[in-house]
Motif scaffolding. Structure first.
Motif, PDB file in Angstrom:
ATOM      1  N   ALA A   1      47.495   3.993  13.308  1.00 17.84           N
ATOM      2  CA  ALA A   1      48.910   3.886  14.264  1.00 17.84           C
ATOM      3  C   ALA A   1      49.931   4.340  13.092  1.00 17.84           C
ATOM      4  N   ASN A   2      50.572   5.522  13.559  1.00 17.26           N
ATOM      5  CA  ASN A   2      51.339   6.021  12.862  1.00 17.26           C
ATOM      6  C   ASN A   2      52.635   5.381  13.091  1.00 17.26           C
ATOM      7  N   PRO A   3      53.559   5.032  11.741  1.00 16.81           N
ATOM      8  CA  PRO A   3      54.776   4.251  12.095  1.00 16.81           C
ATOM      9  C   PRO A   3      55.908   4.932  12.786  1.00 16.81           C
ATOM     10  N   GLY A   4      56.883   4.176  13.065  1.00 17.89           N
ATOM     11  CA  GLY A   4      58.099   4.509  13.628  1.00 17.89           C
ATOM     12  C   GLY A   4      58.959   5.377  12.606  1.00 17.89           C
TER      13      GLY A   4
ATOM     14  N   PHE B   1      43.524  -0.437  14.607  1.00 17.41           N
ATOM     15  CA  PHE B   1      44.464   0.535  14.147  1.00 17.41           C
ATOM     16  C   PHE B   1      45.054   0.032  13.082  1.00 17.41           C
ATOM     17  N   VAL B   2      44.954   0.825  11.902  1.00 13.92           N
ATOM     18  CA  VAL B   2      45.428   0.515  10.673  1.00 13.92           C
ATOM     19  C   VAL B   2      46.891   1.016  10.683  1.00 13.92           C
ATOM     20  N   TYR B   3      47.868   0.539  10.143  1.00 20.16           N
ATOM     21  CA  TYR B   3      49.263   0.763  10.301  1.00 20.16           C
ATOM     22  C   TYR B   3      49.548   1.909   9.110  1.00 20.16           C
ATOM     23  N   GLY B   4      49.725   3.035   9.561  1.00 20.44           N
ATOM     24  CA  GLY B   4      49.715   4.056   8.629  1.00 20.44           C
ATOM     25  C   GLY B   4      50.844   4.520   7.889  1.00 20.44           C
ATOM     26  N   LEU B   5      51.242   3.534   6.764  1.00 16.81           N
ATOM     27  CA  LEU B   5      52.276   3.869   6.088  1.00 16.81           C
ATOM     28  C   LEU B   5      51.741   3.695   4.793  1.00 16.81           C
TER      29      LEU B   5
ATOM     30  N   GLN C   1      54.098  12.392   8.451  1.00 19.82           N
ATOM     31  CA  GLN C   1      53.185  11.177   8.009  1.00 19.82           C
ATOM     32  C   GLN C   1      51.807  11.207   8.795  1.00 19.82           C
ATOM     33  N   ALA C   2      51.822  11.895  10.001  1.00 15.86           N
ATOM     34  CA  ALA C   2      50.648  11.756  10.508  1.00 15.86           C
ATOM     35  C   ALA C   2      49.583  12.629   9.759  1.00 15.86           C
ATOM     36  N   VAL C   3      49.879  13.820   9.377  1.00 14.96           N
ATOM     37  CA  VAL C   3      49.311  14.584   8.634  1.00 14.96           C
ATOM     38  C   VAL C   3      48.659  14.011   7.114  1.00 14.96           C
ATOM     39  N   GLN C   4      49.544  13.411   6.665  1.00 12.81           N
ATOM     40  CA  GLN C   4      49.507  12.889   5.514  1.00 12.81           C
ATOM     41  C   GLN C   4      48.383  11.757   5.606  1.00 12.81           C
ATOM     42  N   ASN C   5      48.540  11.201   6.699  1.00  9.40           N
ATOM     43  CA  ASN C   5      47.361  10.053   7.103  1.00  9.40           C
ATOM     44  C   ASN C   5      45.985  10.873   7.249  1.00  9.40           C
TER      45      ASN C   5
END
Lengths: 331, 331, 331, 331
Positions: D137-140, D118-122, D307-311
Motif C-alpha cells: 500500500a503506497n503511502p499518501g 498489504f504492507v505499508y510502503g514507506l 515511491q511506488a517504483v522505490q517499493n
C-alpha cells in the motif's frame, strides 16, 4: 442623477466585473442582477470579494423595468434573451456578447437586428454615434486591443501592407467554465496557441478598418496565445510603412488626444500597467521599414465590462470616465 | 569508457544544468567544476538540489587536464579564458557562449578563432561535421528553436518570402543575475517585449540558413517576449509558401527522421511537453497560403546544456542520446 | 475640503501604492512626492501604471509645507528624516516604517519619541485615540493581519493558551530591492520559510495584545512563509479555547461591527478576495477544542498604504472609507 | 533482468508519472497501460510529453499476466478492481490508492484485506518488511512528507507533546479532474485552506507513529493549504522537546543514514530543490524549546509514483535507487 440598471447573466466573469464597477459608480442604482444558475443567492456567493460590499442577491427575473440593461449572457444567449423577453423600446441595451457586433449583411459600424440597431461600442472609433445610440454592441477583447493599435493608420489610409499580429491572453479571457486548458496544473508556466489565423474577432476588426479606410489593402495575420496569467491581453502588431517614428507618434498622439483611456507612451510597456484599469496603453517602435505597435488592455475591463460602463456613460451623457478611475493592481 | 570532463563557470544557470546532466551521465567522470565566485564551496551551495548527489566542490582552478572542457563562462568570458589559459591542443572544447558562434569574416558554419576552428554545434544542421570536430560553438537558445523551425525549408530552397517569428522565453533565459525584469513582483502574470527585431541570435540563424540555402530570399522579423514562467521557449514562425500541409509534414518528417530529439507532432503542442527534456517539438499548420510552424524547446537543455552534452556525445562517438533520456516535468 | 499632503520616499512599493490612493482620493491635494533616487523624473518613470494619471514629478525636497506628511522612507530612515528635517509641530505625520511602532520603554499603545507621541495606527484596536492623534505609527503587514485575527479574544481575556500562527506573504512584502529570493526563476512555483519564530512584528503584536489583555497567558508561535504570488498575506492562527463556534462568531461579529474594512465570513475564504482592497477577511472554524482563525489582507493596502489613508481619514475627521472603496482585482 | 509490469489507471496524473518512470527504468518491461477512458489511444494523447518516447497505447484490458501490477485507479477503485478481477496470487501488487493503507481493525503496519496482506510502503519506516512483501500500500503524499518529518522522534519515544503541522500542496495533488479550485483564474497567485484539522492522511500517519512509539503522547494538528504551484508539498512541523539542535541533527542523520532519498540539510531549503526528484529534504531548527522540522517532497514522485517504483525495486531485490536518479527541474 441615478441611472436604473439591470444585469442579465451576472454570475460569470464579465457580469461579476460589471457588478463590481456598477456598485462603485456614483450615478448608478442597481435594480437587479439576474442569474439562472445562482438565482436567490447573495452575489457574494459567486463573487466572494463582494462580501461586505452589497446585500443584493441574484434574481431569477430580468423583467424589472430599468433604464439600461446589460446583457452578459454569453454568445447566442443575448439574441435569444431579446427574442424571448419583451424589453421596452426605450430601454437602453448594452450587449457584451458577439451577437450584434457584426453580421454578414452589414457594411458599416451599425448592425441592424430586427427593430433594433446596434452601434458598435468602441468609443475611440465612433464616440459621437455611441452618444446618440440606444443599443450598443460592446466589442470583443482582442478586437478592442487590435483595433486601438490600428485605427490611427486606417483613418489616414495607411494600411497598405499585411499586418502581423500576436496576442497573448490571460485565462479569464476563456471565462469561468472548466476546461483542460484552464486547469492550473496545465496552464501555469505554460504557453500554447489556439485559433491560429482564424480568431472570430477578425471579422469585427476588419469591418471597423474598412469603415475608416474603405480601400483597405491589408490582410491581418493573427496568432492568439494562451498565457500563464489571469488578466490582460498583450498585443504586438507590425506592418511596413514609410512614415517615420516621429510621424507615427504624432499621428497616434493626435488621434487619441481626446480619448481619456487610450495612452501612447514612449517607454517600453508591460502588461501589468493596465491590469485592473480601463486603459489601453500603446507603444510605437520603428525598425527598418516596419512600424511595430504594442497594445495592452485588461480583457475584463477595456476588453469587456469597463468599456460597457464607458459606453453607458456616453449614452447617458455622463463624463466618459465616471466610475472608471480605478487603482491599478500594478503587481 | 569514462570521458574526463571539466566545467568552467559552473555556478550559473547553464553551468548548473550541465553539472546536473554530467553527474547522471554514464560515460563521464567530472574532473572539476570551476567558479571564481564560489571556489571552495560544495556545488550544492549554488545548486541546492544537488545536495546528496555529489561531494564535489567548486575549484578556483581550471588547469586540471581533461578530455573535454565546457565553457559556461558567459559572453566575452569564453574568448578571454582561452586567451589567458593554456589549454592543450588535444582538449576538446564545447563553448556555451556566443563568442565563437559567428564572426563577420565567416560565411560558413565553422568559425575560425586563431588556431582553433569552432564548428557550430547544431546536430540537426551538421551532425557529421560535429562528429569530426574538436571545438564546438554551442548555439543560442532562441537560435536553436528558430533554426529547427526553418531548416527543412532552407534545405529545399523554400525560404522565398519573409518569415514572421514570435518567441516567448522564460526567466531562466536571462540568467541568474538580478534585474528589474527578473524581479518576481514585476514578472509574475506579466508580459513584455525586448530587443524587438534586433535580437543578437538573428546573426547565427541567418548564417545557418544561408549555409543551407545560399540564395535565401527571406527576411526574418523576430519579436522576443519575456513570459511569466521559468523554463522554456515557445516559438511560432510563419511564411508564405505554395506547399501543402501534407507536403510540409513529409518534408519535416523526412528531415528529422534520424534526429532523436526533434519531433514533429500533428497535435497542437504546449510548452510544458518539452520542459526538463532535450527535445524540440515542432508542429505545422497551413492557413491559406501561410505555413505556420510552432517550435518548443527547454532553453536550458536543448537551448544550452542539453545540446552541449548531445554535442559531446557526438564528438566522442557515443550514442547521441546518452545521458539525455530525461523525465519531463510535465506540470 | 482638500488636505495638503506630501510623501517622503515615493519611489518604493508602499510609496507608490500610497500615491495611487492619494491621486484618487477626493479630499487630498498632493503637494509633493519626494524621492532621492528619482528626483526630477515623472512619477510614472518609477510607477508606469500612473502614466496618464498625473503630471507630477518626484521632488528632491520634502520641505514644502503640508498638513499631512507620509513617511515611506524605510526602517531607520523615518527616524533619521525627522531628526534631520524641521517638520513643523502642527504637521500631522503618518509613518509607514517600524521606527515608532514599538520601543522598549513603552508599555501602552503610544510610543514617545522625543517631543512627539506616535499612536499605533490600527483602527480596529484604538480608533478613538487615532482620531485624536497628530502622529501615527502605521502597523506592519503581518502585524495587522495577526492582530485582527486575535483582538476580539484579547479584549475578552480569552488568550489563555499558546497561539499557533502561519503566515504566507507575497513577494511585494519584501519590497522592490533585488534579492535571490525575489528572483522570478527562484520564486515562481516555490515555497520557503524565513525568520521562523523570530519575526520582528511579534513585538508590536504582543504589545497590542497585552494592552487589551494585560495578563495575557499566551505565547505566539509564528512561522512566516514566502509564497509564489505578488500581493497579499494569508494567515491562520489557532488556539485552545472553550467557547463554541457560535460564541466565537458572535464575539468577532460584535467586535468588528462598526469597522467597515474587517469582515467576518462563514464561507471558507481565499486570498484573492482581498487583493487590491483595504479589507481584512476573517473566517472562524472550531475543530475539537481548537478555534482556527483565517485572516487575509492585501499587504500593500490594509497592511501598509491603505491603512495609512484610513488613518489619515480618521485624523482629519473624514468618513473612514473615503478614497478606499476599491475594485478588487478578483483574479 | 526485466520485470514485466502493468499499470491499471494510466491516464491520470499518478499513472502518467509512473509511466514516465517505468519507460526509463532499466529493469522494467511494460506489458500494458490500462485506461478505460483512453483505451486504444496512444499514451501520448493523454501525456503529450511522451510523444516520441514510446509507441505503446492504452489498453482496455488489464488481464495480461505480469509480475507486478501497479494500481493507479483512484480511491475505492483499487479495492473494486481486485474484487472484480482475478489477479494471480503470485502477482506483486503496488497500490497507489488509500484503499489498503489503513483500516480500523489494523493496529500495525500491515493491512489484511481478504486473502492479501498489504504492507505499508514507506521504506524509511519498514524497508525490510517491504523487501519481503508481495502487496504494497503506497503511502499518501502528505502522509509521506509528515511521517518523514517525525519518524526519528517516534523511534526514540520523543513525541511527548502536540505537533503543529502546516502543509502546502501544489495543484497536481488534487488530480486532473476539473474543479473550481483547480481553475487557473482562481488558483494563480492565490492561497486557501481545506480539510483543516481533518485531513484523511492523519489516520495513516498516526498509525505509523504508534507503531514506532506505542505510547505516543502527541496530537497532530494539521492545516493543509492549496498553493499556487503545480508540483510539490512543503511541510513544517514543530513540537516542544528538550533535545538540542545538535542532538536532533544527530538523531535524524543517524536515522536516515542508509536511506538514499531522504536527506537532512543544515541550510534553509526551498521546495524546488526536490521538484521532479524522488527526494525528501529535511531541515531542523530549534527556537526556544521548539524543534521545527521542514520537510519537502514532490507529491507525484516521493509522494506517489516515485515511491511506488522505490517499493518495486525493494520487492524485486534491485538497488533501491534504480531508475530514480532524476534530474531536478530546479527552476
Amino acid at each position: 442623477m441615478k441611472i436604473k440598471a439591470g444585469i442579465v447573466g451576472g454570475a460569470g466573469y464579465a457580469g461579476g466585473e460589471l457588478l463590481r464597477l456598477l456598485l462603485l459608480h456614483p450615478n448608478v442604482e442597481l435594480a437587479f442582477v439576474q442569474s439562472r444558475s445562482q438565482a436567490g443567492k447573495p452575489v457574494h456567493t459567486a463573487h466572494p470579494d463582494l462580501l461586505g460590499e452589497t446585500d443584493i442577491s441574484f434574481s431569477a427575473d430580468a423583467a424589472i423595468p430599468v433604464e439600461v440593461l446589460f446583457l452578459c449572457a454569453g454568445h447566442g444567449e443575448a439574441a435569444r434573451f431579446l427574442a424571448e423577453n419583451e424589453v421596452p423600446a426605450e430601454t437602453k441595451i448594452i450587449d457584451l456578447s458577439q451577437d450584434f457586433r457584426w453580421n454578414e449583411k452589414t457594411i458599416c459600424d451599425v448592425v441592424e437586428a430586427g427593430e433594433r440597431s446596434f452601434v458598435y461600442g468602441l468609443p475611440e472609433l465612433q464616440r459621437e454615434q455611441i452618444r446618440q445610440a440606444k443599443h450598443i454592441a460592446n466589442p470583443g477583447c482582442f478586437a478592442t486591443g487590435i483595433q486601438l493599435a490600428l485605427l490611427p493608420l486606417a483613418k489616414q489610409n495607411m494600411l497598405q501592407s499585411d499586418v502581423h499580429v500576436s496576442g497573448i491572453t490571460g485565462s479569464t479571457g476563456a471565462g469561468q467554465s472548466l476546461s483542460a486548458t484552464s486547469h492550473f496544473s496545465w496552464r501555469t508556466e505554460n504557453i500554447s496557441t489556439y485559433k491560429v489565423m482564424e480568431h472570430q474577432h477578425l471579422r469585427e476588426i476588419n469591418r471597423s478598418l474598412l469603415y475608416l479606410q474603405p480601400e483597405d489593402q491589408s490582410n491581418i495575420h493573427f496568432i492568439p496565445y494562451r498565457g500563464p496569467f489571469a488578466r490582460g491581453i498583450f498585443i504586438t502588431a507590425y506592418l511596413q510603412t514609410a512614415i517615420s517614428l516621429e510621424e507615427a507618434q504624432a499621428l497616434y498622439g493626435n488621434y487619441y488626444a481626446g480619448h481619456p483611456f487610450t495612452i501612447v507612451t514612449d517607454q517600453n510597456p508591460d502588461l501589468k500597467q493596465v491590469v485592473n484599469t480601463n486603459k489601453c496603453v500603446l507603444h510605437l517602435q520603428k525598425h527598418g521599414n516596419m512600424l511595430v505597435i504594442t497594445s495592452l488592455i485588461d480583457n475584463l475591463l477595456k476588453g469587456a465590462a469597463g468599456q460597457a460602463v464607458q459606453n453607458m456613460n456616453l449614452v447617458f451623457g455622463l463624463e466618459e470616465t465616471t466610475g472608471l478611475k480605478l487603482k491599478a493592481t500594478s503587481f
